[in-house]
Write a protein that holds these residues in place. Structure first.
Motif, PDB file in Angstrom:
ATOM      1  N   CYS A 144       2.005   0.162 -12.909  1.00  0.00           N
ATOM      2  CA  CYS A 144       1.633   0.445 -11.526  1.00  0.00           C
ATOM      3  C   CYS A 144       0.731   1.677 -11.512  1.00  0.00           C
ATOM      4  CB  CYS A 144       2.856   0.689 -10.648  1.00  0.00           C
ATOM      5  SG  CYS A 144       2.438   1.062  -8.917  1.00  0.00           S
ATOM      6  N   ILE A 145      -0.439   1.547 -10.907  1.00  0.00           N
ATOM      7  CA  ILE A 145      -1.401   2.641 -10.824  1.00  0.00           C
ATOM      8  C   ILE A 145      -1.500   3.123  -9.382  1.00  0.00           C
ATOM      9  CG2 ILE A 145      -3.808   3.325 -11.159  1.00  0.00           C
ATOM     10  CD1 ILE A 145      -2.362   2.758 -13.779  1.00  0.00           C
ATOM     11  N   ASP A 146      -1.291   4.410  -9.180  1.00  0.00           N
ATOM     12  CA  ASP A 146      -1.552   5.018  -7.882  1.00  0.00           C
ATOM     13  C   ASP A 146      -3.043   5.365  -7.859  1.00  0.00           C
ATOM     14  OD1 ASP A 146      -1.943   6.737  -5.714  1.00  0.00           O
ATOM     15  OD2 ASP A 146       0.064   7.586  -5.854  1.00  0.00           O
ATOM     16  N   GLY A 147      -3.804   4.595  -7.099  1.00  0.00           N
ATOM     17  CA  GLY A 147      -5.257   4.776  -7.063  1.00  0.00           C
ATOM     18  C   GLY A 147      -5.745   5.503  -5.833  1.00  0.00           C
ATOM     19  N   THR A 148      -4.915   6.336  -5.237  1.00  0.00           N
ATOM     20  CA  THR A 148      -5.276   7.007  -3.994  1.00  0.00           C
ATOM     21  C   THR A 148      -6.558   7.804  -4.116  1.00  0.00           C
ATOM     22  OG1 THR A 148      -2.945   7.173  -3.353  1.00  0.00           O
ATOM     23  CG2 THR A 148      -4.487   8.624  -2.229  1.00  0.00           C
ATOM     24  N   PHE A 149      -6.713   8.573  -5.195  1.00  0.00           N
ATOM     25  CA  PHE A 149      -7.912   9.391  -5.373  1.00  0.00           C
ATOM     26  C   PHE A 149      -9.147   8.538  -5.637  1.00  0.00           C
ATOM     27  CE2 PHE A 149      -5.026  12.912  -5.658  1.00  0.00           C
ATOM     28  CZ  PHE A 149      -5.779  14.045  -5.376  1.00  0.00           C
ATOM     29  N   ALA A 150      -8.951   7.361  -6.216  1.00  0.00           N
ATOM     30  CA  ALA A 150     -10.091   6.518  -6.571  1.00  0.00           C
ATOM     31  C   ALA A 150     -10.578   5.702  -5.383  1.00  0.00           C
ATOM     32  CB  ALA A 150      -9.720   5.587  -7.720  1.00  0.00           C
ATOM     33  N   THR A 155       1.702   5.733 -13.041  1.00  0.00           N
ATOM     34  CA  THR A 155       0.877   6.933 -13.093  1.00  0.00           C
ATOM     35  C   THR A 155      -0.189   6.895 -12.016  1.00  0.00           C
ATOM     36  OG1 THR A 155      -0.523   8.326 -14.506  1.00  0.00           O
ATOM     37  CG2 THR A 155      -0.787   5.942 -14.709  1.00  0.00           C
ATOM     38  N   GLU A 156      -0.732   8.045 -11.732  1.00  0.00           N
ATOM     39  CA  GLU A 156      -1.910   8.133 -10.876  1.00  0.00           C
ATOM     40  C   GLU A 156      -3.149   8.112 -11.768  1.00  0.00           C
ATOM     41  OE1 GLU A 156      -1.405  11.859  -8.918  1.00  0.00           O
ATOM     42  OE2 GLU A 156       0.525  11.313  -8.046  1.00  0.00           O
ATOM     43  N   ALA A 216      -3.781  -3.836 -14.462  1.00  0.00           N
ATOM     44  CA  ALA A 216      -2.530  -3.321 -13.886  1.00  0.00           C
ATOM     45  C   ALA A 216      -1.823  -4.417 -13.089  1.00  0.00           C
ATOM     46  CB  ALA A 216      -2.807  -2.110 -12.996  1.00  0.00           C
ATOM     47  N   ASP A 217      -0.504  -4.328 -13.030  1.00  0.00           N
ATOM     48  CA  ASP A 217       0.274  -5.290 -12.255  1.00  0.00           C
ATOM     49  C   ASP A 217       0.273  -4.954 -10.775  1.00  0.00           C
ATOM     50  OD1 ASP A 217       1.629  -6.931 -14.500  1.00  0.00           O
ATOM     51  OD2 ASP A 217       2.027  -4.860 -15.075  1.00  0.00           O
ATOM     52  N   LEU A 218       0.303  -3.667 -10.477  1.00  0.00           N
ATOM     53  CA  LEU A 218       0.363  -3.208  -9.090  1.00  0.00           C
ATOM     54  C   LEU A 218      -0.572  -2.024  -8.906  1.00  0.00           C
ATOM     55  CD1 LEU A 218       4.256  -3.193  -8.721  1.00  0.00           C
ATOM     56  CD2 LEU A 218       2.729  -4.805  -7.552  1.00  0.00           C
ATOM     57  N   VAL A 219      -1.111  -1.900  -7.704  1.00  0.00           N
ATOM     58  CA  VAL A 219      -1.885  -0.717  -7.348  1.00  0.00           C
ATOM     59  C   VAL A 219      -1.335  -0.180  -6.041  1.00  0.00           C
ATOM     60  CG1 VAL A 219      -3.681  -2.078  -6.207  1.00  0.00           C
ATOM     61  CG2 VAL A 219      -4.179   0.262  -6.949  1.00  0.00           C
ATOM     62  N   ASP A 268       0.754  15.102 -14.970  1.00  0.00           N
ATOM     63  CA  ASP A 268       0.042  15.506 -13.763  1.00  0.00           C
ATOM     64  C   ASP A 268       0.227  14.442 -12.695  1.00  0.00           C
ATOM     65  OD1 ASP A 268      -1.580  17.194 -12.230  1.00  0.00           O
ATOM     66  OD2 ASP A 268      -3.373  16.049 -12.716  1.00  0.00           O
ATOM     67  N   CYS A 269       0.794  14.835 -11.550  1.00  0.00           N
ATOM     68  CA  CYS A 269       0.994  13.894 -10.450  1.00  0.00           C
ATOM     69  C   CYS A 269       1.350  14.670  -9.193  1.00  0.00           C
ATOM     70  CB  CYS A 269       2.092  12.883 -10.778  1.00  0.00           C
ATOM     71  SG  CYS A 269       3.750  13.572 -10.886  1.00  0.00           S
ATOM     72  N   TYR A 270       1.375  13.963  -8.087  1.00  0.00           N
ATOM     73  CA  TYR A 270       1.758  14.563  -6.817  1.00  0.00           C
ATOM     74  C   TYR A 270       3.181  15.117  -6.935  1.00  0.00           C
ATOM     75  CZ  TYR A 270       2.956  14.729  -1.813  1.00  0.00           C
ATOM     76  OH  TYR A 270       3.366  15.120  -0.566  1.00  0.00           O
TER      77      TYR A 270
END
Length: 580
Positions: A369-375, A341-342, A387-390, A261-263
């Motif tokens: 790397c975490i995509d935290g856009t929703f959070a 992942t997100e 996480a290493d990157l956000v 599940d992702c964009y």
């Protein structure tokens, strides 16, 4: 106020001695070195009388400089210095006003008097801002970034969003409360030696707009402070940030892991473009930690040449080498270098156990790397969890007003520098005006997110109890598969709720069209509520069967709650459900 100089073609020149405003031709400084021109020695308060010693009756002086009403110069200069992108204009104009006459002036005595007055100007200096001379000598802009240590006394995210990167630490010399917009494509060096010092890292400066901008630096520092990161890189969009990060950190012939599940545009880049660089991809369910561990335990083989084109086919890859020969490589033989992942994911808001997967990946030498856009950085601190990157699409909650595109990546300086190097080559630079909108939007981030968290949770509970809603996807609900994980690593569950209406495509369209408050649009996270039907908005080019492979049913709705009143939104959603 605009001031223009007037040149006269008639000779001799005629001036009205009774006028309170006179104009002259532009002075000729060709015979005097620029550095010899007098300038203000310090900042803040300059008296009009000190600038215009001798008064209106000095005919020789009045024929060479502007004469203004009392206090006019100081007021205009201060206002102009505070004017975002025109910050340096007022200093140049003010300096020219204070210049003495040219050597061939018929009134040398008056000129000397004016020069002495300008040189002897006394200025009130306070410790709340830089001096005018500092602004002039440094062309109104100083490099060095913001010193977030000056805001370490701030204990809450809300205060950090307002002041970080700006108060007491902004790298732009100005007494304005708001950060100025520095609209320039390039920066100059006073001497070649200064340029050499810059190239050899003995002098800090900007060089070219694609490599950095003072306004953009403030936005980056503000995000870094909020994420607890050493460094942040901001780009033209969230997709730009994602693609540059992936290309910078996953080597050709490498292997990465992502989630189902992702964009969709992120998935398209991973599925369609990474294979052209010989990169293999393993896709797992967000909760499948065993699948991640299995992928991490794979060992790299040397059978794939650099630049090979790779196509996924079940459990193995067809590889085409540089000599056009083809061979198969088992997917179990390529070592993973990145897990991306997100969390929460788009659109089902699945959550990854960030702390657990980070420990697992690090034990195998892989980055996370975490995509935290929703959070948002307020609801979840991915870096603190390991996480290493956000990464964020700053277009969404961070900007928060549906008026700007931007993306950002935060993390350790070493990794961000690696990504920044590729970013400078590829180009997706954020415009400084957009950076200003990000800075402005972040000042209300904590207020907006608090309202959106509250509204979304309450609406998710209302929707879950409604007979015309089949299922609700929201990590704040106990029914969500990762509810316990979300409770552990999130302080709020976000402003987006996805749910399935009890009906087919047309029934769902009827519900969406009956809503009165939200806009039917892509994106989310803004002040205005937005609703969309993913089957139509994002996946309409696919057949129904193809959409279902990604879990996208025709009755799925994604609702981004804005900052409107909860009762108004509730009444609107309930009346729309009554129409189906």
């Amino acid at each position: 106020m605009a001031v223009s100089s007037c040149s006269f073609t008639l000779s001799p020149r005629v001036f009205n001695p009774y006028s309170s405003f006179e104009c002259r031709p532009d002075p000729d400084f060709s015979s005097a070195p620029i550095g010899d021109k007098p300038r203000l020695a310090s900042s803040r308060r300059v008296t009009a009388s000190s600038l215009y010693a001798g008064g209106i009756s000095s005919r020789g002086l009045s024929s060479l400089i502007f004469r203004f009403p009392p206090n006019f110069v100081r007021q205009l200069s201060i206002k102009a210095r505070r004017n975002c992108s025109n910050i340096g204009v007022a200093q140049i104009v003010a300096a020219s006003w204070s210049n003495g006459p040219a050597p061939d002036s018929p009134s040398l005595a008056a000129a000397a008097s004016a020069q002495a007055a300008a040189a002897a100007v006394t200025v009130t200096v306070t410790n709340d801002g830089p001096a005018v001379e500092s602004c002039i000598d440094n062309c109104s802009v100083q490099i060095g970034g913001s010193d977030n240590s000056t805001t370490t006394f701030l204990s809450s995210d809300g205060s950090i969003t307002v002041h970080a990167g700006e108060r007491l630490g902004r790298g732009i010399v100005t007494d304005a409360i708001t950060t100025p917009v520095v609209n320039t494509s390039a920066y100059f060096f006073k001497k070649t030696q200064e340029l050499i010092d810059f190239k050899e890292k003995r002098h800090q400066s900007f060089e070219y707009g694609r490599y950095g901008n003072p306004t953009t630096v403030v936005a980056e520092e503000k995000i870094s402070a909020l994420e607890g990161a050493e460094s942040t890189l901001i780009m033209a969009s969230g997709m730009c940030a994602s693609t540059v990060m992936l290309m910078a950190l996953v080597p050709a012939g490498g292997h990465m892991v992502t989630t189902t599940d992702c964009y969709r545009k992120t998935r398209m880049f991973i599925e369609n473009f990474l294979p052209k660089m010989g990169i293999l991809v393993t896709v797992i369910d967000p909760a499948d930690v065993d699948g991640l561990e299995a992928a991490l335990n794979k060992n790299k083989v040397s059978g794939i040449e650099s630049g090979s084109l790779v196509f996924l086919d079940l459990s193995f890859y067809f590889c085409f080498g540089n000599d056009n020969s083809s061979f198969r490589v088992n997917s179990d033989s390529i070592q993973v270098s990145l897990f991306f992942t997100e969390s929460p994911t788009n659109p089902f808001l699945r959550c990854v156990d960030i702390e657990r997967v980070s420990k697992l990946c690090h034990s195998k030498g892989a980055l996370v790397c975490i995509d935290g856009t929703f959070a948002t950085p307020l609801n979840q601190k991915a870096l603190a969890l390991g996480a290493d990157l956000v990464l964020h699409s700053a277009t969404k909650f961070i900007g928060g007003h549906n008026d700007v595109l931007a993306g950002c990546i935060s993390g350790p300086e070493k990794l961000i520098t690696e990504i920044r190097t590729l970013h400078h080559i590829l180009g997706g630079t954020l415009n400084p005006n957009a950076a200003y909108l990000i800075i402005r939007g972040m000042k209300t981030l904590h207020l907006r997110v608090q309202q959106q968290n509250s509204t979304a949770l309450r609406m998710a509970e209302v929707l879950e109890a409604h007979p015309r809603v089949r299922r609700v996807y929201y990590p704040g609900l106990p029914s969500h598969p990762e509810h316990e994980i979300a409770k552990q690593q999130m302080t709020g569950f976000g402003g987006v709720v996805s749910f399935e209406v009890d009906g087919d495509l047309m029934t769902t369209i009827k519900f969406v069209d009956a809503l009165k408050i939200p806009y039917i649009a892509p994106s989310f996270g803004g002040c205005e509520s937005i609703v969309d039907q993913p089957a139509i908005m994002s996946y309409w080019d696919l057949s129904q069967a193809e959409r279902r492979k990604y879990g996208i049913e025709d009755n799925l709705v994604r609702f981004s709650f804005g900052v409107e009143d909860f009762e108004d939104l509730k009444a609107d959603v309930l009346q729309a459900l009554e129409t189906i």
